[in-house]
Design an enzyme around this catalytic site. Structure first.
Site, PDB file in Angstrom:
ATOM      1  N   LYS A  16     -11.413   3.556 -24.433  1.00  0.00           N
ATOM      2  CA  LYS A  16     -10.226   3.004 -23.766  1.00  0.00           C
ATOM      3  C   LYS A  16     -10.333   1.482 -23.639  1.00  0.00           C
ATOM      4  O   LYS A  16      -9.324   0.773 -23.713  1.00  0.00           O
ATOM      5  CB  LYS A  16     -10.047   3.661 -22.396  1.00  0.00           C
ATOM      6  N   TYR A  64     -15.780   8.008 -23.734  1.00  0.00           N
ATOM      7  CA  TYR A  64     -14.372   7.928 -23.331  1.00  0.00           C
ATOM      8  C   TYR A  64     -14.015   6.530 -22.834  1.00  0.00           C
ATOM      9  O   TYR A  64     -13.056   5.911 -23.320  1.00  0.00           O
ATOM     10  CB  TYR A  64     -14.052   8.967 -22.249  1.00  0.00           C
TER      11      TYR A  64
HETATM   12  N1  LIG Z   1      -4.059  11.647 -17.470  1.00  0.00           N
HETATM   13  C1  LIG Z   1      -4.633  10.549 -17.017  1.00  0.00           C
HETATM   14  O1  LIG Z   1      -4.813  10.365 -15.805  1.00  0.00           O
HETATM   15  C2  LIG Z   1      -5.051   9.455 -17.969  1.00  0.00           C
HETATM   16  C3  LIG Z   1      -5.635   8.311 -17.436  1.00  0.00           C
HETATM   17  C4  LIG Z   1      -5.959   7.258 -18.286  1.00  0.00           C
HETATM   18  C5  LIG Z   1      -5.675   7.347 -19.634  1.00  0.00           C
HETATM   19  N2  LIG Z   1      -5.127   8.486 -20.126  1.00  0.00           N
HETATM   20  C6  LIG Z   1      -4.854   8.527 -21.572  1.00  0.00           C
HETATM   21  O2  LIG Z   1      -3.558   8.994 -21.828  1.00  0.00           O
HETATM   22  C7  LIG Z   1      -3.513   9.716 -23.058  1.00  0.00           C
HETATM   23  C8  LIG Z   1      -2.919  11.092 -22.824  1.00  0.00           C
HETATM   24  O3  LIG Z   1      -3.637  11.713 -21.783  1.00  0.00           O
HETATM   25  P1  LIG Z   1      -3.156  13.100 -21.160  1.00  0.00           P
HETATM   26  O4  LIG Z   1      -3.566  13.073 -19.734  1.00  0.00           O
HETATM   27  O5  LIG Z   1      -1.742  13.362 -21.504  1.00  0.00           O
HETATM   28  O6  LIG Z   1      -4.120  14.098 -21.919  1.00  0.00           O
HETATM   29  P2  LIG Z   1      -3.893  15.617 -22.369  1.00  0.00           P
HETATM   30  O7  LIG Z   1      -2.962  16.313 -21.445  1.00  0.00           O
HETATM   31  O8  LIG Z   1      -5.257  16.164 -22.570  1.00  0.00           O
HETATM   32  O9  LIG Z   1      -3.138  15.472 -23.770  1.00  0.00           O
HETATM   33  C9  LIG Z   1      -3.813  14.885 -24.844  1.00  0.00           C
HETATM   34  C10 LIG Z   1      -2.923  14.935 -26.063  1.00  0.00           C
HETATM   35  O10 LIG Z   1      -3.654  14.331 -27.145  1.00  0.00           O
HETATM   36  C11 LIG Z   1      -3.691  15.271 -28.209  1.00  0.00           C
HETATM   37  N3  LIG Z   1      -4.854  15.133 -29.072  1.00  0.00           N
HETATM   38  C12 LIG Z   1      -6.170  15.253 -28.763  1.00  0.00           C
HETATM   39  N4  LIG Z   1      -6.909  15.099 -29.863  1.00  0.00           N
HETATM   40  C13 LIG Z   1      -6.054  14.862 -30.890  1.00  0.00           C
HETATM   41  C14 LIG Z   1      -6.207  14.624 -32.282  1.00  0.00           C
HETATM   42  N5  LIG Z   1      -7.399  14.612 -32.879  1.00  0.00           N
HETATM   43  N6  LIG Z   1      -5.098  14.428 -33.029  1.00  0.00           N
HETATM   44  C15 LIG Z   1      -3.869  14.440 -32.468  1.00  0.00           C
HETATM   45  N7  LIG Z   1      -3.651  14.691 -31.161  1.00  0.00           N
HETATM   46  C16 LIG Z   1      -4.740  14.892 -30.397  1.00  0.00           C
HETATM   47  C17 LIG Z   1      -3.663  16.635 -27.547  1.00  0.00           C
HETATM   48  O11 LIG Z   1      -3.274  17.593 -28.498  1.00  0.00           O
HETATM   49  P3  LIG Z   1      -3.774  19.134 -28.453  1.00  0.00           P
HETATM   50  O12 LIG Z   1      -2.723  19.823 -27.643  1.00  0.00           O
HETATM   51  O13 LIG Z   1      -3.816  19.539 -29.879  1.00  0.00           O
HETATM   52  O14 LIG Z   1      -5.130  19.138 -27.808  1.00  0.00           O
HETATM   53  C18 LIG Z   1      -2.608  16.371 -26.479  1.00  0.00           C
HETATM   54  O15 LIG Z   1      -1.318  16.424 -27.000  1.00  0.00           O
HETATM   55  C19 LIG Z   1      -4.959   9.755 -23.560  1.00  0.00           C
HETATM   56  O16 LIG Z   1      -5.138   8.726 -24.499  1.00  0.00           O
HETATM   57  C20 LIG Z   1      -5.777   9.486 -22.319  1.00  0.00           C
HETATM   58  O17 LIG Z   1      -7.001   8.853 -22.595  1.00  0.00           O
HETATM   59  C21 LIG Z   1      -4.803   9.542 -19.332  1.00  0.00           C
END
Ligand SMILES: NC(=O)c1ccc[n+]([C@@H]2O[C@H](COP(=O)([O-])OP(=O)(O)OC[C@H]3O[C@@H](n4cnc5c(N)ncnc54)[C@H](OP(=O)(O)O)[C@@H]3O)[C@@H](O)[C@H]2O)c1
Length: 315
Positions: free
Chosen positions: A180, A176
Site C-alpha cells: 500500500k 500488505y
Molecule cells: N476495507 C478496508 O478497510 C481497507 C483499508 C485500506 C485499504 N483497503 C484497500 O481497498 C481495496 C479493496 O479492499 P476491500 O476491503 O474491498 O477488500 P475485499 O472485500 O477483500 O475485496 C477485494 C477485491 O479484490 C479482488 N481481488 C483479490 N485478488 C485479486 C486478483 N488477483 N485479481 C483480481 N481481483 C482480485 C477480490 O476478488 P475475489 O472476489 O476474486 O477475491 C475482491 O473483489 C484493497 O486494495 C485494499 O487493500 C481496504
C-alpha cells in the site's frame, strides 16, 4: 458543486463516461461500481472469477435496473491476464477512468505467483502498474484519470517497499502494508511523470479508512457476512464504516471535477466519514522512493508506459 462541498450520495451526472474498476466482485470495488453506475456512467466490472463477476453484475442490475455495466476477466496477479484484459478494454472504446482497487489483505499460504513474484506485491502493485500503462493511450484520449488505492496502515506502520518482493524478512502484514505504501508512492510518481511528458491524465490516490463487510448491507452473491462477522465488526462500530461508505473517497477521487492529480482523498475522520482531501504518509513521499519503485515495476512487468504515444493520442 463547490470545491469543499461534495455529496457522495448525489454525484454529478456521469452519462457518457466510462470507468474500469479492478476487484469489482465485492467490497469497495463493488460499491464503487454501484455508485458510478447510479450516476449514469458505463462501468466495466473486472475480476478474476467469472461466477463472482456474474453475481456482481446481477447485483448492480438489481439495484439500478438501467445500469450500463459489462464484465471482464482480469486477475491482477497474472501479467498475461492483465495484458489480455487491457487489449479487450482498449477494443471496447472510451475510457475516462481507472480505479485500481483489487487487493489481497490476508495472503494465502502460497506466497508466489505463477510468474514468480511475491503474491501481494504482484496483485496490489505490479498488476495495476501494468494495467495503467497498457491503458494509458485511451485514458489520455479521454483526458482521464487513474486512482490508486492506498491505506491508512501506511501512516501507522513504517514498512517501506525498499525490498518490494520481500526476499528478506517476509511477514504477511509487512507484505500488505508495503504494497500500500508502494501504490501511494507510485500514484504520486505517475502524476509527476504524466505532467513531465505532457500527458493529460491525472493520477490520484485514495484510501477507504477502515471499512468492514459486517457493517455493510447484505447484497446477494456480493456481501453475505456470517452472523459472527456482523457481531465482531459491530463491536468496532465507533472506528469503522461500511464498504459502501469506504468507496466514497475512491469515487470522489475518480470523478470530482475539482480533484487534482497528485492529491489524495480519504474519510474525514481518517477511519470513517465523508470523503475529503487527505495527506499521504510522509514516508511514501520520500525522495527517490517513487523512482526506484517505477524502475522495479518496469523490470518486473516488462511494461514501459507509452508516454509519447499517449500524448499524441490526446492531441
Ligand atoms: N476495507 C478496508 O478497510 C481497507 C483499508 C485500506 C485499504 N483497503 C484497500 O481497498 C481495496 C479493496 O479492499 P476491500 O476491503 O474491498 O477488500 P475485499 O472485500 O477483500 O475485496 C477485494 C477485491 O479484490 C479482488 N481481488 C483479490 N485478488 C485479486 C486478483 N488477483 N485479481 C483480481 N481481483 C482480485 C477480490 O476478488 P475475489 O472476489 O476474486 O477475491 C475482491 O473483489 C484493497 O486494495 C485494499 O487493500 C481496504
Amino acid at each position: 458543486m463547490t470545491r469543499s462541498e461534495w455529496d457522495p450520495e448525489n454525484l454529478p451526472d456521469l452519462s457518457g463516461r466510462s470507468y474500469l474498476v479492478t476487484g469489482a466482485t465485492r467490497g469497495l470495488g463493488y460499491f464503487a461500481c454501484e455508485q458510478l453506475a447510479a450516476a449514469g456512467a458505463h462501468v466495466l466490472l473486472t475480476g478474476r472469477n467469472p461466477h463472482s463477476l456474474s453475481a456482481a453484475k446481477a447485483a448492480v442490475k438489481r439495484s439500478i435496473p438501467d445500469a450500463a455495466v459489462e464484465t471482464l476477466l482480469l486477475d491482477t496477479s497474472n501479467m498475461g491476464s492483465v495484458r489480455a484484459a487491457a487489449a479487450t478494454a482498449r477494443a471496447r472504446g472510451r475510457l475516462d477512468g481507472l480505479l485500481l482497487n483489487a487487493g489481497v489483505v490476508h495472503p494465502p499460504k502460497q506466497r508466489e505467483t505463477v510468474g514468480g513474484h511475491e503474491l501481494v506485491f504482484a496483485t496490489n502493485v505490479l498488476g495495476h502498474f501494468a494495467l495503467a500503462g497498457e491503458l494509458l493511450k485511451p485514458l489520455a484520449a479521454a483526458r482521464g484519470r487513474m486512482v490508486w488505492v492506498g491505506s491508512m496502515s501506511t501512516s501507522l506502520w513504517r514498512h517501506l517497499p525498499t525490498d518490494p518482493e520481500l526476499r528478506e524478512g517476509y511477514t504477511p502484514w509487512k507484505a500488505y502494508v508495503q504494497s500500500k505504501a508502494a501504490t501511494t508512492a507510485l500514484a504520486l510518481e505517475a502524476d509527476k511523470m504524466l505532467r513531465a511528458h505532457g500527458v493529460p491524465v491525472e493520477s490520484l490516490v485514495a484510501h477507504p479508512g477502515y471499512s468492514t463487510s459486517g457493517r455493510t448491507r447484505g447484497v446477494r452473491g456480493v456481501n453475505e457476512p456470517s452472523r459472527l462477522t456482523r457481531f465482531v465488526d459491530n463491536l468496532q462500530a465507533p472506528i469503522t464504516q461500511s464498504k459502501e461508505q469506504g468507496a466514497w473517497a475512491l469515487v470522489r477521487a475518480l470523478v470530482d471535477p475539482h480533484a487534482e492529480g497528485g492529491s489524495m482523498y480519504g474519510p474525514a475522520l481518517v477511519a470513517r466519514g465523508a470523503p475529503r482531501r487527505a495527506t499521504p504518509a510522509r514516508a511514501t513521499r520520500r525522495g527517490g522512493l517513487g523512482t526506484d519503485l517505477w524502475r522495479a515495476c518496469e523490470t518486473a512487468t516488462h511494461v514501459k508506459w507509452p508516454f509519447e504515444r499517449a500524448r499524441r493520442a490526446a492531441s
